[in-house]
Design a protein around this motif. Structure first.
Motif, PDB file in Angstrom:
ATOM      1  N   GLN A  29      -8.339 -30.815  63.883  1.00 18.25           N
ATOM      2  CA  GLN A  29      -7.738 -32.092  63.511  1.00 18.25           C
ATOM      3  C   GLN A  29      -8.773 -32.977  62.834  1.00 18.25           C
ATOM      4  O   GLN A  29      -9.945 -32.965  63.210  1.00 18.25           O
ATOM      5  N   ARG A  30      -8.334 -33.748  61.851  1.00 19.69           N
ATOM      6  CA  ARG A  30      -9.215 -34.693  61.178  1.00 19.69           C
ATOM      7  C   ARG A  30      -9.056 -36.056  61.853  1.00 19.69           C
ATOM      8  O   ARG A  30      -7.944 -36.527  62.069  1.00 19.69           O
ATOM      9  N   VAL A  31     -10.177 -36.682  62.205  1.00 17.84           N
ATOM     10  CA  VAL A  31     -10.195 -37.992  62.839  1.00 17.84           C
ATOM     11  C   VAL A  31     -11.125 -38.881  62.034  1.00 17.84           C
ATOM     12  O   VAL A  31     -12.250 -38.480  61.714  1.00 17.84           O
ATOM     13  N   THR A  32     -10.679 -40.071  61.697  1.00 15.56           N
ATOM     14  CA  THR A  32     -11.509 -41.019  60.969  1.00 15.56           C
ATOM     15  C   THR A  32     -12.036 -42.050  61.950  1.00 15.56           C
ATOM     16  O   THR A  32     -11.270 -42.614  62.738  1.00 15.56           O
ATOM     17  N   ILE A  33     -13.352 -42.287  61.929  1.00 15.72           N
ATOM     18  CA  ILE A  33     -13.948 -43.295  62.815  1.00 15.72           C
ATOM     19  C   ILE A  33     -14.815 -44.238  61.994  1.00 15.72           C
ATOM     20  O   ILE A  33     -15.282 -43.888  60.909  1.00 15.72           O
ATOM     21  N   THR A  34     -15.026 -45.425  62.538  1.00 18.11           N
ATOM     22  CA  THR A  34     -15.897 -46.403  61.920  1.00 18.11           C
ATOM     23  C   THR A  34     -17.099 -46.605  62.822  1.00 18.11           C
ATOM     24  O   THR A  34     -16.940 -46.799  64.029  1.00 18.11           O
ATOM     25  N   LEU A  35     -18.300 -46.519  62.253  1.00 20.77           N
ATOM     26  CA  LEU A  35     -19.534 -46.680  63.008  1.00 20.77           C
ATOM     27  C   LEU A  35     -20.318 -47.865  62.468  1.00 20.77           C
ATOM     28  O   LEU A  35     -20.317 -48.116  61.256  1.00 20.77           O
ATOM     29  N   THR A  36     -21.015 -48.565  63.357  1.00 18.96           N
ATOM     30  CA  THR A  36     -21.928 -49.601  62.883  1.00 18.96           C
ATOM     31  C   THR A  36     -23.075 -48.911  62.155  1.00 18.96           C
ATOM     32  O   THR A  36     -23.312 -47.709  62.327  1.00 18.96           O
ATOM     33  N   ASP A  37     -23.793 -49.658  61.347  1.00 16.17           N
ATOM     34  CA  ASP A  37     -24.923 -49.075  60.613  1.00 16.17           C
ATOM     35  C   ASP A  37     -25.953 -48.487  61.577  1.00 16.17           C
ATOM     36  O   ASP A  37     -26.513 -47.419  61.314  1.00 16.17           O
ATOM     37  N   ASP A  38     -26.210 -49.179  62.687  1.00 14.53           N
ATOM     38  CA  ASP A  38     -27.193 -48.695  63.668  1.00 14.53           C
ATOM     39  C   ASP A  38     -26.757 -47.363  64.283  1.00 14.53           C
ATOM     40  O   ASP A  38     -27.569 -46.454  64.441  1.00 14.53           O
ATOM     41  N   ILE A  39     -25.473 -47.253  64.630  1.00  9.31           N
ATOM     42  CA  ILE A  39     -24.983 -46.017  65.238  1.00  9.31           C
ATOM     43  C   ILE A  39     -24.991 -44.887  64.207  1.00  9.31           C
ATOM     44  O   ILE A  39     -25.364 -43.755  64.527  1.00  9.31           O
ATOM     45  N   ALA A  40     -24.617 -45.193  62.974  1.00 10.79           N
ATOM     46  CA  ALA A  40     -24.642 -44.168  61.918  1.00 10.79           C
ATOM     47  C   ALA A  40     -26.072 -43.671  61.695  1.00 10.79           C
ATOM     48  O   ALA A  40     -26.297 -42.460  61.531  1.00 10.79           O
ATOM     49  N   GLU A  41     -27.033 -44.581  61.710  1.00 11.27           N
ATOM     50  CA  GLU A  41     -28.433 -44.184  61.546  1.00 11.27           C
ATOM     51  C   GLU A  41     -28.894 -43.329  62.727  1.00 11.27           C
ATOM     52  O   GLU A  41     -29.566 -42.308  62.540  1.00 11.27           O
ATOM     53  N   ALA A  42     -28.504 -43.720  63.948  1.00 19.56           N
ATOM     54  CA  ALA A  42     -28.861 -42.930  65.135  1.00 19.56           C
ATOM     55  C   ALA A  42     -28.195 -41.557  65.078  1.00 19.56           C
ATOM     56  O   ALA A  42     -28.802 -40.547  65.465  1.00 19.56           O
ATOM     57  N   LEU A  43     -26.963 -41.502  64.589  1.00 23.70           N
ATOM     58  CA  LEU A  43     -26.275 -40.222  64.439  1.00 23.70           C
ATOM     59  C   LEU A  43     -27.001 -39.330  63.438  1.00 23.70           C
ATOM     60  O   LEU A  43     -27.192 -38.128  63.678  1.00 23.70           O
ATOM     61  N   ASP A  44     -27.448 -39.918  62.339  1.00 28.77           N
ATOM     62  CA  ASP A  44     -28.193 -39.147  61.343  1.00 28.77           C
ATOM     63  C   ASP A  44     -29.517 -38.643  61.920  1.00 28.77           C
ATOM     64  O   ASP A  44     -29.944 -37.518  61.636  1.00 28.77           O
ATOM     65  N   ASP A  45     -30.178 -39.458  62.750  1.00 25.55           N
ATOM     66  CA  ASP A  45     -31.410 -39.022  63.408  1.00 25.55           C
ATOM     67  C   ASP A  45     -31.117 -37.856  64.353  1.00 25.55           C
ATOM     68  O   ASP A  45     -31.876 -36.884  64.413  1.00 25.55           O
ATOM     69  N   PHE A  46     -30.006 -37.963  65.103  1.00 24.51           N
ATOM     70  CA  PHE A  46     -29.602 -36.878  66.007  1.00 24.51           C
ATOM     71  C   PHE A  46     -29.303 -35.623  65.202  1.00 24.51           C
ATOM     72  O   PHE A  46     -29.694 -34.514  65.586  1.00 24.51           O
ATOM     73  N   LEU A  47     -28.616 -35.787  64.080  1.00 22.85           N
ATOM     74  CA  LEU A  47     -28.272 -34.669  63.214  1.00 22.85           C
ATOM     75  C   LEU A  47     -29.535 -33.934  62.769  1.00 22.85           C
ATOM     76  O   LEU A  47     -29.619 -32.707  62.861  1.00 22.85           O
ATOM     77  N   ALA A  48     -30.537 -34.681  62.344  1.00 16.47           N
ATOM     78  CA  ALA A  48     -31.781 -34.076  61.876  1.00 16.47           C
ATOM     79  C   ALA A  48     -32.521 -33.372  63.019  1.00 16.47           C
ATOM     80  O   ALA A  48     -33.039 -32.275  62.851  1.00 16.47           O
ATOM     81  N   ALA A  49     -32.563 -34.003  64.181  1.00 13.99           N
ATOM     82  CA  ALA A  49     -33.295 -33.439  65.313  1.00 13.99           C
ATOM     83  C   ALA A  49     -32.601 -32.225  65.918  1.00 13.99           C
ATOM     84  O   ALA A  49     -33.255 -31.307  66.407  1.00 13.99           O
ATOM     85  N   SER A  50     -31.275 -32.216  65.881  1.00 18.16           N
ATOM     86  CA  SER A  50     -30.522 -31.141  66.539  1.00 18.16           C
ATOM     87  C   SER A  50     -30.298 -29.933  65.634  1.00 18.16           C
ATOM     88  O   SER A  50     -29.966 -28.864  66.112  1.00 18.16           O
ATOM     89  N   GLY A  51     -30.433 -30.128  64.340  1.00 19.93           N
ATOM     90  CA  GLY A  51     -30.180 -29.032  63.412  1.00 19.93           C
ATOM     91  C   GLY A  51     -28.709 -28.897  63.040  1.00 19.93           C
ATOM     92  O   GLY A  51     -28.314 -27.894  62.439  1.00 19.93           O
ATOM     93  N   ALA A  52     -27.892 -29.887  63.397  1.00 20.67           N
ATOM     94  CA  ALA A  52     -26.475 -29.850  63.024  1.00 20.67           C
ATOM     95  C   ALA A  52     -26.359 -29.861  61.501  1.00 20.67           C
ATOM     96  O   ALA A  52     -27.166 -30.481  60.806  1.00 20.67           O
ATOM     97  N   ALA A  53     -25.352 -29.180  61.005  1.00 18.40           N
ATOM     98  CA  ALA A  53     -25.182 -29.060  59.560  1.00 18.40           C
ATOM     99  C   ALA A  53     -24.662 -30.334  58.907  1.00 18.40           C
ATOM    100  O   ALA A  53     -24.948 -30.605  57.742  1.00 18.40           O
TER     101      ALA A  53
END
Length: 157
Positions: free
Chosen positions: A2-26
């Motif tokens: 299923q496709r879900v659209t969410i809205t993130l604050t800039d801080d959360i989006a940046e933290a998500l990108d940091d997690f993405l880089a550290a975890s190796g998620a695609a």
């Protein structure tokens, strides 16, 4: 899927990108799926009817839509489950709220999750402590004697 659209604050989006880089998620979707799975798995270990104590903590923006009234009222609405509450001012509009709750896992986690979904509530965390209730009633010799039982902290659910 299923496709879900969410809205993130800039801080959360940046933290998500940091997690993405550290975890190796695609990509962000893979990282969010991983985080959601982890969050759901953390709650799945405890049967909803198991007795527990829960420590609920979060930061609350007191200037947000009557949140300063609704948070304490939510504890009053559960006065039979609320053991203790603490509010610590952090700055001119934010407080750290800590509540110790008791009851069944489903009730305690339901209270916490509802609180964490409020706009203006940040950094919510719930720590569950499994207990068993009852045990043999007994009397202590100190003070006025009365029969009672104790709660026993368990190593797991």
């Amino acid at each position: 899927m299923q496709r879900v659209t969410i809205t993130l604050t800039d801080d959360i989006a940046e933290a998500l990108d940091d997690f993405l880089a550290a975890s190796g998620a695609a990509n962000r979707s893979e990282a969010i799926r991983d985080l959601v799975r982890r969050g759901l798995a953390a709650r799945a270990d405890a049967p909803r009817e198991a007795p527990c104590y829960g420590v609920v903590s979060c930061a609350v923006d007191q200037s947000m839509r009557n949140l300063a009234v609704r948070v304490p009222q939510s504890r009053l609405d559960r006065h039979d489950q609320t053991v203790a509450a603490l509010s610590v001012p952090l700055d001119h509009s934010t407080s750290l709220e800590v509540a110790v709750m008791r009851g069944q896992v489903g009730d305690v986690s339901g209270f916490a999750e509802a609180l964490f979904l409020e706009r203006g509530v940040m950094h919510g965390a719930l720590s569950l402590i499994p207990v068993s209730e009852g045990g043999p009633e007994h009397v202590h010799n100190a003070g006025e004697a009365h029969a009672h039982a104790h709660v026993k902290v368990e190593s797991g659910f």
